[in-house]
Design a protein around this motif. Sequence first.
Motif, PDB file in Angstrom:
ATOM      1  N   VAL A 182       4.742   1.506   4.280  1.00 55.23           N
ATOM      2  CA  VAL A 182       3.901   2.283   5.197  1.00 55.23           C
ATOM      3  C   VAL A 182       2.733   2.917   4.452  1.00 55.23           C
ATOM      4  O   VAL A 182       1.571   2.786   4.855  1.00 55.23           O
ATOM      5  N   SER A 183       3.030   3.605   3.348  1.00 53.57           N
ATOM      6  CA  SER A 183       1.964   4.278   2.590  1.00 53.57           C
ATOM      7  C   SER A 183       0.986   3.266   2.001  1.00 53.57           C
ATOM      8  O   SER A 183      -0.221   3.504   1.957  1.00 53.57           O
ATOM      9  N   ARG A 184       1.501   2.128   1.564  1.00 51.71           N
ATOM     10  CA  ARG A 184       0.620   1.099   0.992  1.00 51.71           C
ATOM     11  C   ARG A 184      -0.316   0.534   2.057  1.00 51.71           C
ATOM     12  O   ARG A 184      -1.504   0.331   1.808  1.00 51.71           O
ATOM     13  N   THR A 185       0.222   0.296   3.237  1.00 53.67           N
ATOM     14  CA  THR A 185      -0.600  -0.235   4.327  1.00 53.67           C
ATOM     15  C   THR A 185      -1.699   0.747   4.700  1.00 53.67           C
ATOM     16  O   THR A 185      -2.860   0.366   4.896  1.00 53.67           O
ATOM     17  N   LEU A 186      -1.345   2.030   4.800  1.00 55.12           N
ATOM     18  CA  LEU A 186      -2.354   3.045   5.129  1.00 55.12           C
ATOM     19  C   LEU A 186      -3.438   3.112   4.058  1.00 55.12           C
ATOM     20  O   LEU A 186      -4.627   3.212   4.364  1.00 55.12           O
ATOM     21  N   HIS A 187      -3.032   3.036   2.797  1.00 55.20           N
ATOM     22  CA  HIS A 187      -3.994   3.064   1.694  1.00 55.20           C
ATOM     23  C   HIS A 187      -4.938   1.866   1.771  1.00 55.20           C
ATOM     24  O   HIS A 187      -6.162   2.004   1.599  1.00 55.20           O
ATOM     25  N   GLU A 188      -4.387   0.687   2.034  1.00 56.18           N
ATOM     26  CA  GLU A 188      -5.213  -0.525   2.102  1.00 56.18           C
ATOM     27  C   GLU A 188      -6.166  -0.478   3.290  1.00 56.18           C
ATOM     28  O   GLU A 188      -7.321  -0.907   3.178  1.00 56.18           O
ATOM     29  N   HIS A 189      -5.702   0.046   4.415  1.00 54.07           N
ATOM     30  CA  HIS A 189      -6.581   0.195   5.577  1.00 54.07           C
ATOM     31  C   HIS A 189      -7.767   1.106   5.249  1.00 54.07           C
ATOM     32  O   HIS A 189      -8.914   0.803   5.599  1.00 54.07           O
TER      33      HIS A 189
END
Length: 223
Positions: A182-189
């Motif tokens: 979840v945190s990785r996806t938010l960071h990439e977005h």
Amino acid sequence: MAVTDEAIEKIKGMIVSGALRPGDRLPKESELAADLGLSRNSLREAVRALSLIRILDVRQGDGTYVTSLDPQLLLEALSFVVDFHRDDTVLEFLAVRRILEPAATAQASTRISDAELDRLQEQLDALGQEPSVEELVACDLEFHRGIVQSSGNSVLCSLLDGLSGPTTRARVWRGLTQEDAVSRTLHEHRAILAALRDRDAEAARSWATVHIASVEQWLRSTL
């Protein structure tokens, strides 16, 4: 060639040659069957098949028309077909996304409006730091759809929209099982959005590639 296939090819030939153009009404069934040397039954089956893939539009009481033949309309059939994918082909769908979506993201960097960038930012902000997996995946779909639409290429947009379905379950699965997904996806977005704000096509392409490849890499390691 089966009789229905022959009928489909003949109608297709009329459209490709320009004898029938987008929005044109087909001649009456009896006339068209006679002109093409077909039985009315085979013509009827061909019309039914072509209406399913959005080539023809059958209007009850009004006749049969050639559709707009807009790419987005025609590629709706792709979404229907890919829904029948097997689980072991998800990696192949992700690989196709990894080829197409970064290119669309790079293209969007010079075309996306400030208003759309603000809308995407608001969407990310509304998620907060700890969204549910379902909320994150829904946002992910909408986030990438908004960017790809801003590329200005309706064919690319329709292709990627059709390809997103088979990878949705993989993204949910990853969110539920990988600790930092979840945190990785938010960071990439946020990184993709920052690159778009900077109008940096290569950074946008790179972050989009990283984003899709991380799902692909995770899935490959779990299979």
